[in-house]
Design an enzyme around this catalytic site. Structure first.
Site, PDB file in Angstrom:
ATOM      1  N   ASP A 298       9.735  73.724  34.350  1.00 15.73           N
ATOM      2  CA  ASP A 298       8.926  72.733  35.042  1.00 15.73           C
ATOM      3  C   ASP A 298       7.782  72.359  34.096  1.00 15.73           C
ATOM      4  OD1 ASP A 298       7.914  70.971  36.869  1.00 15.73           O
ATOM      5  OD2 ASP A 298       8.054  72.339  38.568  1.00 15.73           O
TER       6      ASP A 298
HETATM    7  C1  BGC Z   1       7.142  69.123  39.379  1.00 18.67           C
HETATM    8  C2  BGC Z   1       8.616  68.848  39.264  1.00 18.67           C
HETATM    9  C3  BGC Z   1       8.851  67.561  38.530  1.00 18.67           C
HETATM   10  C4  BGC Z   1       8.182  67.634  37.175  1.00 18.67           C
HETATM   11  C5  BGC Z   1       8.366  66.394  36.357  1.00 18.67           C
HETATM   12  C6  BGC Z   1       6.437  69.006  38.038  1.00 18.67           C
HETATM   13  O1  BGC Z   1       5.049  69.096  38.153  1.00 18.67           O
HETATM   14  O2  BGC Z   1       6.950  70.422  39.911  1.00 18.67           O
HETATM   15  O3  BGC Z   1       9.209  68.804  40.546  1.00 18.67           O
HETATM   16  O4  BGC Z   1      10.226  67.338  38.398  1.00 18.67           O
HETATM   17  O5  BGC Z   1       6.786  67.834  37.372  1.00 18.67           O
HETATM   18  O6  BGC Z   1       7.678  65.326  36.869  1.00 18.67           O
END
Ligand code: BGC
Length: 743
Positions: A298
């Protein structure tokens, strides 16, 4: 377990018995290994590390020359098309496909290895056309419609050059305070698994190289939905049996459906951050679930390992994440800055780097990215997408209460009041990056379009406080448009109270004191606590944040042009203080027959602890009557079950009301005595059927090994002999059951 073409053969071993299940699985990424290895053999260490690096172009602060040379030097495996770390509620620009094609050209023509970059974006529950939030669409219990809608989403996304989406989000959750519960399938592992399969199939289709296919990403692996207290990014404590039986099943289903990528989660489980955990990223994901694609972190979750007190510094974060099985580093530059040196210093083996590169290349090869690296538009029918969005929105909406006031008459005079009368943006829900609020009809417009002879009297919140207002004396019925803003949901937007806001509660009270017939339409993302509200309303339609067509679908239901058919995929607690409250709990010892908080002895002394609305619940304008379930056997041999034999449970469902309607028939199982306590009810089957008024349909479920067992603490699937109660009915409280013995 072994692989045979695209079949998985599972051996399930129980003491001295074993049996196998032959399963067709989706795309097998390993078949591209030889080609990937050939490419890797020609790569420098630096180029390999580049493949493991995902960037956001915003980090280059408009210095496009530096960005281009960075790509040219082979430093970028992927670009995330988002400009901030919490893209879900931050405004994001649309994707400029020409610009990204230009960057891709540099990668495939000017870099030495000519490896295309993979572009990912959070296309979560819609692109230009927005569909209901996942928690809402789970309430439709209509897998084929969900799959169709997710295919539509893929068509729109690829047309903007997006070839990879960070969806579906599969975090099971028992705490509606958590802002992100709304992104996932709710509280039930079986629903989670069915949703996972539908979304992955919808996004990816059967052929990842097809022009309208987009690679899916099962996230957030693992346990993020169990964040303590509904706080975001927070710690979790999860036992291994809960992990395998509750949290893993949706991911298992996504892998089985052929999902190309998995995203590791921010949280720790019992003190081990998932992003640095070999147990979760390799032993379970690879060895047990047989995942073959690649794992992306993430956003900045690798560097976070140091802040979590699990790694010394950024180099240590890099080593721990890579060795755990984390292949692609999202946006924190840990890998690109540290990995080469770690290998040269002998601290990380080059073969570990090669393995991660291979997994990424296998996905790029499987999706045909080398042959078709550029974004291209596909033909799609926007009107059809909107029609599907409306159909899914309508099937997601749940009629929670109706004392006969609905459906409304089109020639009635209707008062329309509340903060959601003219609201547009919140109807789309959180994680709407590309849908336009301006193009989204609001509730007032939708209601107006339905009237034939009737009049609308519309007031904002303040007008209603006057007892003699036109709304009061001219309307036959008042519709209150209530709910919550999208800015109380999504990433980093949790709440500590799931009630309606104070001014809305006052509004409900005022309306109630005026004695008008009042309908509440609730535009919300999570289940809200409706104690003190529900009893003051004559009818409640839970309309959710259901996307582009929310308002039209809700108006269709109010006027009876659509017969409501949604069922809650999540329990509605009466108050915030009752969280967690979910249906698939184990029995408490006192008293034995209690279920779901109904025990007088374990009630709270200050409130009634039963759910406001249980899991699987939803009304219709028609009525359904269930016959007693029938089964083609009363007992089954344990060994027959292990060898693939199943039995059939069926029920007759009669539509005895005045409308044709759809009903979601649900099958729950209770393993009465087992070596670990099993839930009092576990959903193991559902089917949504259209039943014309005055007719009866027989709905049958096949029950076999996959419905009767559970995972032990080692993650092995176990079936135990004994009695199983099988319930078939309209929601999780059904007592309509038969018993089958496994002997
Ligand atoms: C979120 C994810 C997301 C990623 C990319 C993160 O902060 O937890 O769900 O896919 O950012 O935007």
């Amino acid at each position: 377990m072994f692989l045979l073409k695209n079949h998985l053969i599972y051996f399930i071993i129980n003491k001295d018995n074993y049996f196998f299940i032959l399963e067709v699985v989706g795309i097998m990424y390993k078949q591209f290994e030889e080609r990937a290895e050939k490419i890797i053999s020609q790569m420098t260490l630096k180029e390999k590390v580049g493949q493991l690096n995902q960037i956001t172009i915003t980090s280059f602060k408009n210095d496009f020359d530096s960005l281009k040379s960075f790509i040219r030097e082979g430093n970028v495996g992927s670009i995330i098309l988002a400009s901030s770390a919490t893209a879900g509620n931050d405004p994001q620009g649309h994707v400029n496909m020409e610009f990204y094609n230009e960057l891709q050209k540099i990668a495939v023509e000017e870099s030495r290895m000519k490896i295309p970059m993979i572009y990912g974006r959070d296309v979560i529950h819609g692109h230009r056309t927005v569909y209901p939030l996942p928690l809402a669409s789970a309430a439709a219990f209509n897998d084929s419609l969900v799959e169709k809608c997710y295919h539509n989403i893929a068509e729109e996304a690829v047309s903007d050059g997006i070839r990879w989406t960070f969806s579906p989000m599969l975090d099971l959750c028992h705490d509606p305070r958590w802002g992100r519960m709304v992104e996932g399938p709710g509280e039930d592992p079986y629903v989670g698994a069915r949703v996972a399969e539908a979304c992955v199939k919808g996004f990816q289709g059967d052929d990842l190289t097809a022009k309208d296919s987009i690679v899916a990403c099962a996230k957030h692996y693992l346990g993020y939905g169990a964040s303590e207290g509904g706080r975001d990014y927070f710690r979790t404590e999860i036992s291994d049996t809960t992990l395998y039986n509750t949290i893993v099943p949706a991911f298992r289903a996504a892998v089985k459906a052929g999902v190309g990528t998995v995203m590791s989660s921010f949280n720790d489980i019992n003190g081990t951050p998932v992003t640095g955990s070999k147990k979760y990223l390799s032993d379970i994901l690879r060895d047990k679930l047989k995942f073959e694609g690649f794992v992306v972190s993430d956003w900045a979750a690798v560097e976070q390992l140091a802040r979590q007190g699990y790694a010394e510094d950024r180099a240590d974060c890099t080593k721990k994440a890579l060795e755990a099985g984390l292949d692609l580093d999202m946006c924190d530059k840990c890998y690109i800055e540290n990995l080469e040196k770690l290998v040269l210093d002998g601290k990380v083996s080059e073969s570990t780097v090669d393995l991660a590169v291979k997994r990424i290349l296998c996905v790029k090869l499987a999706m045909g990215l080398f042959d078709r690296p550029y974004g291209e538009k596909v033909d799609y029918d926007r009107a059809e997408h909107l029609a599907d969005a409306k159909a899914l929105a309508a099937e997601s909406m749940v009629l929670l209460k109706n004392n006969g006031v609905l459906p409304l008459k089109k020639d009635a005079n209707i008062g329309l009041v509340g903060p959601f009368v003219t609201e547009r943006r919140s109807l789309l829900g959180t994680w709407t990056l590309d849908g336009s609020a301006d193009e989204t009809p609001n509730f007032l417009e939708a209601m107006k379009s339905k009237l034939r002879g009737g009049k609308l009297f519309c007031r904002d919140l303040s007008g209603i406080f006057d007892n003699s207002s036109t709304i009061n004396y001219k309307s036959d019925v008042v519709v209150l448009a209530l709910g919550e803003s999208y800015l109380t949901t999504g990433e980093a937007y949790s709440v500590s109270d799931i009630s309606l806001s104070k001014d809305q509660l006052e509004l409900v009270d005022k309306m109630h004191s005026m004695g008008k017939k009042t309908v509440g339409v609730i535009f919300s993302a999570r289940p809200m606590a409706l104690e003190g509200v529900a009893d003051k309303l004559d009818a409640i339609v839970y309309a959710w944040h259901s996307g582009s067509e929310t308002a039209n679908a809700a108006a269709d239901i109010l006027f009876g042009d659509t017969v409501p058919s949604g069922k809650t995929a999540v329990t509605f607690p009466r108050k915030t203080g009752h969280i967690p409250l979910y249906y698939n709990i184990t029995a408490s010892g006192r008293p034995v027959d209690g279920y779901y908080g109904v025990n007088p002895q374990n009630n709270y002394v200050d409130s009634v602890a039963t759910p406001m609305y249980p899991f699987g619940y939803g009304l219709s304008y028609t009525s359904f009557e269930y016959s007693a379930p029938k089964c083609d056997t009363t007992e089954i041999e344990y060994n027959d079950l292990l060898n693939g034999k199943s039995f059939t449970v069926s029920v007759d469902v009669a539509n005895v009301g005045d409308y044709d309607g759809k009903e979601t028939v649900q099958l729950y199982i209770r393993d009465k005595v087992a070596s670990i306590m099993r839930p009092i009810r576990e959903l193991k089957g559902y089917e949504k059927v259209l039943i014309e008024k005055g007719t009866t349909k027989t709905v049958s479920f096949s029950v076999g090994a996959e419905s009767l067992g559970f995972y032990n603490e080692n993650g092995d699937y176990v079936i135990e002999k004994g009695e199983f109660e099988i319930f078939v009915g309209a929601n999780c409280l059904t007592e309509n059951k038969i018993t089958v013995r496994v002997k």
